[in-house]
Write a protein that holds these residues in place. Structure first.
Motif, mmCIF file in Angstrom:
data_model
loop_
_atom_site.group_PDB
_atom_site.id
_atom_site.type_symbol
_atom_site.label_atom_id
_atom_site.label_comp_id
_atom_site.label_asym_id
_atom_site.label_seq_id
_atom_site.Cartn_x
_atom_site.Cartn_y
_atom_site.Cartn_z
ATOM 1 N N VAL A 64 0.800 -0.926 -0.044
ATOM 2 C CA VAL A 64 0.062 -0.064 -0.020
ATOM 3 C C VAL A 64 0.681 1.252 0.070
ATOM 4 O O VAL A 64 1.719 1.450 0.974
ATOM 5 N N VAL A 65 0.855 1.958 -1.119
ATOM 6 C CA VAL A 65 1.677 3.090 -1.215
ATOM 7 C C VAL A 65 0.723 4.337 -0.443
ATOM 8 O O VAL A 65 -0.269 4.766 -1.126
ATOM 9 N N MET A 66 1.387 4.661 0.656
ATOM 10 C CA MET A 66 0.337 5.856 1.312
ATOM 11 C C MET A 66 0.986 7.116 1.493
ATOM 12 O O MET A 66 2.269 7.166 1.363
ATOM 13 N N GLY A 67 0.343 8.176 1.765
ATOM 14 C CA GLY A 67 0.908 9.468 1.936
ATOM 15 C C GLY A 67 -0.133 10.547 1.607
ATOM 16 O O GLY A 67 -1.173 10.016 1.026
ATOM 17 N N GLY A 127 3.502 4.175 -7.326
ATOM 18 C CA GLY A 127 2.980 3.074 -7.149
ATOM 19 C C GLY A 127 2.938 2.249 -8.333
ATOM 20 O O GLY A 127 3.207 0.918 -8.632
ATOM 21 N N GLN A 128 2.509 2.982 -9.713
ATOM 22 C CA GLN A 128 2.760 2.216 -11.164
ATOM 23 C C GLN A 128 4.142 1.852 -11.357
ATOM 24 O O GLN A 128 4.277 0.535 -11.678
ATOM 25 N N VAL A 161 -1.229 -1.047 -4.338
ATOM 26 C CA VAL A 161 -2.245 -0.123 -4.541
ATOM 27 C C VAL A 161 -1.753 1.122 -3.842
ATOM 28 O O VAL A 161 -1.178 1.355 -2.881
ATOM 29 N N SER A 162 -2.237 2.189 -4.374
ATOM 30 C CA SER A 162 -2.135 3.697 -3.762
ATOM 31 C C SER A 162 -3.097 4.022 -2.954
ATOM 32 O O SER A 162 -4.413 3.455 -3.226
#
Length: 173
Positions: free
Chosen positions: A8-11, A21-22, A79-80
């Motif tokens: 999980v790409v968070m921020g 993310g891609q 997933v972002s």
């Protein structure tokens, strides 16, 4: 990295979650999902009008992302998702216990500049302060890493891969 993870790409908005993310998904050879695609129309309308989402607005969105991550368990994926609050990350982990978080961090001024330059997105710069107010960084008991977003995307992605690999190396077998 030990494969396969769901990352999980968070921020906060404007940190490059979609871009990184891609790129990360392509490098790892796994599918990518854009969290914005999981928002119900009411959320997009609200944010487009400059109104921040509340926790109740986020529940169906987080559940949809959690279901996607659950379905990718054992297969891997990226997933972002802003995942700003610990409670949101807990909800994602409840659906998919093995998710790993990649927290993209950066200076508010840099991120605001990026938001001003972004075209065709429903999230206005005016909501950035509400995002920083909600942001609860990863805690020691949360499986994840932080990467600064100041460098170019290719450098950020490479650092993310290195940090995630280090996280795996430190994990008990």
């Amino acid at each position: 990295m030990q494969a396969p993870h769901v990352v999980v790409v968070m921020g906060v908005s404007g940190t490059g979650k979609s871009t990184i993310g891609q790129s990360l998904a392509a490098l790892l050879g796994v599918p990518y999902a854009e969290a914005d695609d999981f928002h119900p129309p009411e959320n997009i309308t609200k944010m487009s009008a400059g109104m921040p989402l509340d926790d109740a607005d986020r529940v169906p969105w987080l559940d949809a992302i959690g279901a996607w991550a659950h379905d990718r368990t054992g297969l891997g994926g990226v997933v972002s998702c802003s995942a700003l609050k610990r409670a949101y990350r807990d909800r994602l982990r409840a659906a998919a216990p093995d998710v790993v978080f990649l927290h993209l961090t950066g200076d508010r001024a840099l991120i605001a500049d990026r938001l001003r330059d972004r075209k065709g997105h429903f999230m206005p710069e005016a909501l950035l302060d509400s995002q920083f107010a909600d942001l609860q960084p990863l805690q020691d008991d949360e499986r994840g890493v932080e990467v600064d977003v100041t460098p170019q995307p290719s450098v950020i992605t490479q650092r993310a891969v290195e940090e995630l690999a280090r996280l795996d190396a430190d994990r008990p077998a």
